[in-house]
Design an enzyme around this catalytic site. Sequence first.
Site, PDB file in Angstrom:
ATOM      1  N   GLY A  17       0.800  -1.210   0.000  1.00  0.00           N
ATOM      2  CA  GLY A  17       0.000   0.000   0.000  1.00  0.00           C
ATOM      3  C   GLY A  17       0.834   1.261   0.000  1.00  0.00           C
ATOM      4  O   GLY A  17       2.073   1.228   0.002  1.00  0.00           O
ATOM      5  N   LEU A  19       1.408   3.753   2.295  1.00  0.00           N
ATOM      6  CA  LEU A  19       2.313   3.937   3.423  1.00  0.00           C
ATOM      7  C   LEU A  19       3.312   2.798   3.522  1.00  0.00           C
ATOM      8  O   LEU A  19       4.499   3.026   3.778  1.00  0.00           O
ATOM      9  CB  LEU A  19       1.514   4.049   4.720  1.00  0.00           C
ATOM     10  CG  LEU A  19       2.324   4.102   6.016  1.00  0.00           C
ATOM     11  CD1 LEU A  19       3.261   5.308   6.024  1.00  0.00           C
ATOM     12  CD2 LEU A  19       1.401   4.116   7.219  1.00  0.00           C
ATOM     13  N   ASP A  43      -2.499 -13.406   4.816  1.00  0.00           N
ATOM     14  CA  ASP A  43      -3.894 -13.147   5.139  1.00  0.00           C
ATOM     15  C   ASP A  43      -3.958 -12.849   6.629  1.00  0.00           C
ATOM     16  O   ASP A  43      -3.934 -13.759   7.456  1.00  0.00           O
ATOM     17  CB  ASP A  43      -4.745 -14.366   4.783  1.00  0.00           C
ATOM     18  CG  ASP A  43      -6.206 -14.204   5.175  1.00  0.00           C
ATOM     19  OD1 ASP A  43      -6.583 -13.107   5.649  1.00  0.00           O
ATOM     20  OD2 ASP A  43      -6.969 -15.179   5.028  1.00  0.00           O
ATOM     21  N   ALA A  65      -5.157  -2.133   6.027  1.00  0.00           N
ATOM     22  CA  ALA A  65      -6.480  -1.727   6.498  1.00  0.00           C
ATOM     23  C   ALA A  65      -7.478  -1.808   5.366  1.00  0.00           C
ATOM     24  O   ALA A  65      -7.123  -1.704   4.190  1.00  0.00           O
ATOM     25  CB  ALA A  65      -6.444  -0.300   7.044  1.00  0.00           C
ATOM     26  N   THR A  67      -9.819   0.413   3.780  1.00  0.00           N
ATOM     27  CA  THR A  67      -9.948   1.868   3.770  1.00  0.00           C
ATOM     28  C   THR A  67     -11.066   2.368   2.853  1.00  0.00           C
ATOM     29  O   THR A  67     -11.214   3.580   2.688  1.00  0.00           O
ATOM     30  CB  THR A  67      -8.624   2.523   3.340  1.00  0.00           C
ATOM     31  OG1 THR A  67      -8.240   2.012   2.057  1.00  0.00           O
ATOM     32  CG2 THR A  67      -7.524   2.249   4.361  1.00  0.00           C
ATOM     33  N   THR A 106      -6.692   5.925  12.601  1.00  0.00           N
ATOM     34  CA  THR A 106      -7.310   6.986  11.823  1.00  0.00           C
ATOM     35  C   THR A 106      -8.065   7.993  12.682  1.00  0.00           C
ATOM     36  O   THR A 106      -8.504   7.676  13.804  1.00  0.00           O
ATOM     37  CB  THR A 106      -8.300   6.372  10.809  1.00  0.00           C
ATOM     38  OG1 THR A 106      -9.021   7.404  10.125  1.00  0.00           O
ATOM     39  CG2 THR A 106      -9.317   5.493  11.515  1.00  0.00           C
ATOM     40  N   ASP A 107      -8.247   9.192  12.141  1.00  0.00           N
ATOM     41  CA  ASP A 107      -9.087  10.207  12.788  1.00  0.00           C
ATOM     42  C   ASP A 107     -10.554   9.797  12.820  1.00  0.00           C
ATOM     43  O   ASP A 107     -11.342  10.357  13.599  1.00  0.00           O
ATOM     44  CB  ASP A 107      -8.960  11.535  12.030  1.00  0.00           C
ATOM     45  CG  ASP A 107      -9.482  11.434  10.601  1.00  0.00           C
ATOM     46  OD1 ASP A 107      -8.882  10.658   9.815  1.00  0.00           O
ATOM     47  OD2 ASP A 107     -10.473  12.091  10.267  1.00  0.00           O
ATOM     48  N   TYR A 130     -16.554   2.294   9.040  1.00  0.00           N
ATOM     49  CA  TYR A 130     -15.097   2.288   8.988  1.00  0.00           C
ATOM     50  C   TYR A 130     -14.513   2.725  10.331  1.00  0.00           C
ATOM     51  O   TYR A 130     -13.617   2.078  10.881  1.00  0.00           O
ATOM     52  CB  TYR A 130     -14.622   3.219   7.872  1.00  0.00           C
ATOM     53  CG  TYR A 130     -13.143   3.505   7.872  1.00  0.00           C
ATOM     54  CD1 TYR A 130     -12.215   2.507   7.596  1.00  0.00           C
ATOM     55  CD2 TYR A 130     -12.664   4.786   8.150  1.00  0.00           C
ATOM     56  CE1 TYR A 130     -10.850   2.772   7.597  1.00  0.00           C
ATOM     57  CE2 TYR A 130     -11.312   5.064   8.152  1.00  0.00           C
ATOM     58  CZ  TYR A 130     -10.405   4.054   7.877  1.00  0.00           C
ATOM     59  OH  TYR A 130      -9.065   4.329   7.899  1.00  0.00           O
TER      60      TYR A 130
END
Length: 294
Positions: A17, A19, A43, A65, A67, A106-107, A130
């Site tokens: 991904g 990041l 996995d 994640a 996302t 996450t925020d 989420y």
Amino acid sequence: MSTLARSGPWAVVGASGMLGRDLVDLLASRGIEVTALGRTDLDLTDAGASQRALVGAAVVVNCAAWTAVDDAESREAEAFAVNATGAANLARAARVAGARFVHVSTDYVFDGEATEPYAEDAPVAPRSAYGRTKAAGERAVRAEAPDHLIVRTAWLYGAHGGCFPKTMARLAAERDRLTVVDDQVGQPTWARDLADLIVRLVEAGAPSGTYHGTSSGRTSWFGFARRIVAATGHRTIVEPTTSEAFPRPAPRPACSVLGHDALHAVGVEPIGDWAERWDVAAPEVLAPLSPRAG
């Protein structure tokens, strides 16, 4: 040689991904042994596979994640399997391996209604599927891995994969005028800066706990879009609008601004101002899209 290299190898989950790729590249550039585990390599919903994959790791970073924020509204069980069950499996496997566990969050665990930056210990109150699955992942990490760093981020962009700047740049090349929401504020954060912060936190021996990995300052999506279009060299006009003009299945936080007190407390410098960091990042992020970049 870095002290990190002497502490033992790293394992990066979600290494394919945005990041994950920046983090793997950064570690490799510093001579640190790193195992890159992408979706086809592990996995993370398989507890046994997670334990086998992390044997021998000294530091495990979970960049993986679900996302797809809107899809999670109708597929919450699938998002939960990755964001909560998967996080629990990795945290447990890291504990068994004797590794420090770094979990990216996450925020969206907050309600998005604050008028000041969210503190690291502010109550979580997710308003989306989420956000609920990511909050559950945080709880699982705290329960399964005593030696953990939870690093929340927001408005992440980078050279690898899709992101807001690339979308805006493509639209600017196609249209004379864009409308972008101006009633959601946050901190655009370059994935490379977040990767560097993660390394610095581990290198500093930061105490277990929750930290915020976002740029400093704040802007709206409209403000960010104007900077992006300027970087492309296009003359597209960017106009502000409201969130009501772009209804989505999942509610978007009006405020995604995160505070950095915990970083200051442990002597780790937060990421710099979002606009200054964007100016550095733009040529790389927009290289395939912008006539000025490259």
